[in-house]
Design an enzyme around this catalytic site. Structure first.
Site, mmCIF file in Angstrom:
data_model
loop_
_atom_site.group_PDB
_atom_site.id
_atom_site.type_symbol
_atom_site.label_atom_id
_atom_site.label_comp_id
_atom_site.label_asym_id
_atom_site.label_seq_id
_atom_site.Cartn_x
_atom_site.Cartn_y
_atom_site.Cartn_z
ATOM 1 N N ASP A 174 -5.719 12.659 -12.069
ATOM 2 C CA ASP A 174 -5.167 13.781 -11.293
ATOM 3 C C ASP A 174 -4.217 14.569 -12.205
ATOM 4 O OD1 ASP A 174 -4.280 14.219 -7.921
ATOM 5 O OD2 ASP A 174 -3.348 15.296 -9.570
ATOM 6 N N ASP A 216 -8.433 19.355 -9.089
ATOM 7 C CA ASP A 216 -7.766 18.746 -10.249
ATOM 8 C C ASP A 216 -7.874 17.217 -10.285
ATOM 9 O OD1 ASP A 216 -5.878 17.951 -8.304
ATOM 10 O OD2 ASP A 216 -4.217 18.213 -9.701
ATOM 11 N N GLU A 217 -8.833 16.625 -9.552
ATOM 12 C CA GLU A 217 -8.895 15.160 -9.605
ATOM 13 C C GLU A 217 -10.321 14.638 -9.469
ATOM 14 O OE1 GLU A 217 -7.147 13.118 -6.133
ATOM 15 O OE2 GLU A 217 -7.222 15.050 -5.133
HETATM 16 P P1 TTP Z 1 -2.246 18.185 -6.169
HETATM 17 O O1 TTP Z 1 -2.945 17.349 -7.190
HETATM 18 O O2 TTP Z 1 -2.019 17.603 -4.811
HETATM 19 O O3 TTP Z 1 -0.813 18.620 -6.694
HETATM 20 P P2 TTP Z 1 -0.358 19.037 -8.154
HETATM 21 O O4 TTP Z 1 -1.441 18.859 -9.154
HETATM 22 O O5 TTP Z 1 0.207 20.422 -8.087
HETATM 23 O O6 TTP Z 1 0.849 18.069 -8.426
HETATM 24 P P3 TTP Z 1 0.790 16.486 -8.751
HETATM 25 O O7 TTP Z 1 1.381 16.348 -10.110
HETATM 26 O O8 TTP Z 1 1.607 15.865 -7.678
HETATM 27 O O9 TTP Z 1 -0.663 16.084 -8.701
HETATM 28 O O10 TTP Z 1 -3.027 19.538 -5.965
HETATM 29 C C1 TTP Z 1 -3.691 20.203 -7.014
HETATM 30 C C2 TTP Z 1 -3.553 21.707 -6.847
HETATM 31 O O11 TTP Z 1 -4.080 22.114 -5.581
HETATM 32 C C3 TTP Z 1 -2.116 22.184 -6.854
HETATM 33 O O12 TTP Z 1 -1.643 22.426 -8.183
HETATM 34 C C4 TTP Z 1 -2.181 23.435 -6.023
HETATM 35 C C5 TTP Z 1 -3.306 23.182 -5.068
HETATM 36 N N1 TTP Z 1 -2.754 22.844 -3.748
HETATM 37 C C6 TTP Z 1 -2.562 23.876 -2.821
HETATM 38 O O13 TTP Z 1 -2.873 25.036 -3.100
HETATM 39 N N2 TTP Z 1 -1.999 23.568 -1.602
HETATM 40 C C7 TTP Z 1 -1.632 22.295 -1.259
HETATM 41 O O14 TTP Z 1 -1.127 22.067 -0.147
HETATM 42 C C8 TTP Z 1 -1.855 21.243 -2.226
HETATM 43 C C9 TTP Z 1 -1.441 19.826 -1.898
HETATM 44 C C10 TTP Z 1 -2.399 21.573 -3.441
HETATM 45 MG MG MG Z 2 -2.533 17.077 -9.202
#
Ligand code: TTP
Ligand code: MG
Length: 385
Positions: A8, A104-105
């Site tokens: 992720d 992103d995962e």
């Molecule tokens: P995530 O992997 O949940 O968050 P992240 O990558 O920003 O942070 P982390 O280091 O905790 O993994 O989500 C990936 C992307 O998806 C995030 O950068 C933006 C988008 N996203 C939204 O647009 N709205 C949301 O509510 C979430 C959770 C994510």
């Molecule tokens: Mg992320």
């Protein structure tokens, strides 16, 4: 015993912005809208901004109160999708069994590949290094005997983290985990568990499967029972047959001209129709996706009582859906068809489709031979407003 790796990206949208604007590095950065954007929602925030309590899905107005010195930017979905494609392009180098989970995962089933690496830590480090050298971004990785544990592990040491969970560590790792972290336990089920006096995994362990099923229903009860013991048999499911076919476009500037949006919709409908026919499929549902200037995103769908694969139906339905939306300047527009009826069987109602299907077939053969868009209908051409 499986070896599952979960990857992720860290603060993904924010990290991409920092890559492109190094001057943002080390500063609280909030993606989702300008600071004064009245209806904006935070899509993500850099780790510096998270220290102020800012998080995904929070109204921008609240984020602005919590973190007045933050840098607020609307975000560029097209760019994030490009980087996402680069990242997802790396995973098959590591395993043939990859399940993309979100932008992103992904899960990678690494079972049988362990001996290529001196250790599981090394396996994780190599994936992180490969992502970093290819994109300049950091990822967090979790390696464990199943999907549930691998996802927990990747989250454990974020950002830029790596955790390998050995089967002998699992019980200790899970004991103090809040019940809300169990896969499938949402806010509602979490409240029910709390009502039963169950706050963390160790509170669940003394209860029998039957008791949990009585209280939570059969499916969730057994899920909670097994997950709290670290047992999860879900396989990694590689992306198989498409469940939908869609196109979307992110505009360089916000668009509020209805004739321009109509023309874009027509072009995308032709592309979607061509792919649908190439796969020999008929769909029953048309959806559109609209992202507004402030990043709010809505989708609208309509399911028809007949199946179709012609551009006219796709465009007609998509336009009808668009016309029902209260339009503000638009950042992104998309058209998707789904709910497939397999094979090339003729629709019961094919009589209606015949003329436009013939036109479509003729256009398809020309478009396949030359380039997509070589021949199009007048509605896809630009018009003056
Ligand atoms: P995530 O992997 O949940 O968050 P992240 O990558 O920003 O942070 P982390 O280091 O905790 O993994 O989500 C990936 C992307 O998806 C995030 O950068 C933006 C988008 N996203 C939204 O647009 N709205 C949301 O509510 C979430 C959770 C994510
Ligand atoms: Mg992320």
């Amino acid at each position: 015993m499986r070896t599952i790796m979960h990857v992720d990206m860290d603060a993904f949208f924010a990290a991409v912005e920092i890559l492109d604007h190094p001057e943002y590095a080390g500063r609280p950065l909030i993606i989702g809208g300008r600071k004064d954007s009245p209806r904006g929602v935070v899509s993500t925030a850099s780790y510096e901004a998270r220290k102020f309590g800012v998080h995904s899905a929070m109204p921008i107005a609240k984020a602005a109160m919590l973190c007045p010195e933050g840098i607020f930017i609307p975000g560029r979905m097209g760019r994030y999708q490009d980087v996402s494609r680069q990242i997802h392009g790396i995973f098959p180098e590591f395993s043939p069994l990859v399940e993309p989970l979100s932008i992103d995962e992904a899960f990678l089933d690494m079972s049988g590949c362990e001996h290529f690496y001196p250790s599981l830590e090394d396996m994780g480090h190599r994936l992180k290094a490969r992502i970093r050298e290819h994109t300049g971004l950091t990822a967090s990785v979790g390696i464990a005997p199943n999907k549930f544990l691998a996802k927990l592990a990747s989250d454990w040491k974020k950002p830029d983290g790596l955790l390998v969970l050995d089967p002998t560590d699992v019980q200790g790792f899970l004991r103090n985990l809040p019940v809300g972290k169990l896969w499938g336990v949402g806010k509602k089920s979490e409240a029910i568990l709390h009502g039963l006096g169950l706050y963390q995994v160790s509170d669940i362990l003394p209860h029998s499967l039957t008791w949990l099923q009585e209280k939570l229903g059969s499916a969730l009860g057994s899920q909670v029972y097994y997950l709290s013991r670290g047992i999860d048999d879900r396989p990694v499911v590689p992306e198989t047959e498409a469940q939908s076919i869609g196109h979307e476009i992110t505009f360089g500037e916000d668009q509020d001209s209805t004739s321009f949006l109509r023309q874009q919709l027509a072009q995308m409908s032709e592309k979607v129709g061509l792919r649908l026919r190439d796969k020999g499929l008929y769909a029953r549902t048309v959806s559109i996706k609209v992202r507004f200037h402030d990043f709010r995103t809505i989708t609208r769908s309509h399911t028809m009582n007949r199946s179709f694969h012609d551009d006219d139906t796709i465009f007609g339905e998509a336009l009808h859906l668009l016309e029902q939306i209260n339009l503000e300047p638009v950042r992104l527009l998309g058209v998707t068809v789904s709910n497939f009826q397999g094979g090339t069987q003729l629709s019961l109602f094919s009589g209606d489709d015949q003329p436009s299907s013939l036109v479509s077939e003729l256009m398809d053969s020309i478009n396949r031979k030359y380039s997509p868009g070589a021949i199009t209908k007048g509605r896809t051409l630009p018009t003056d407003d």
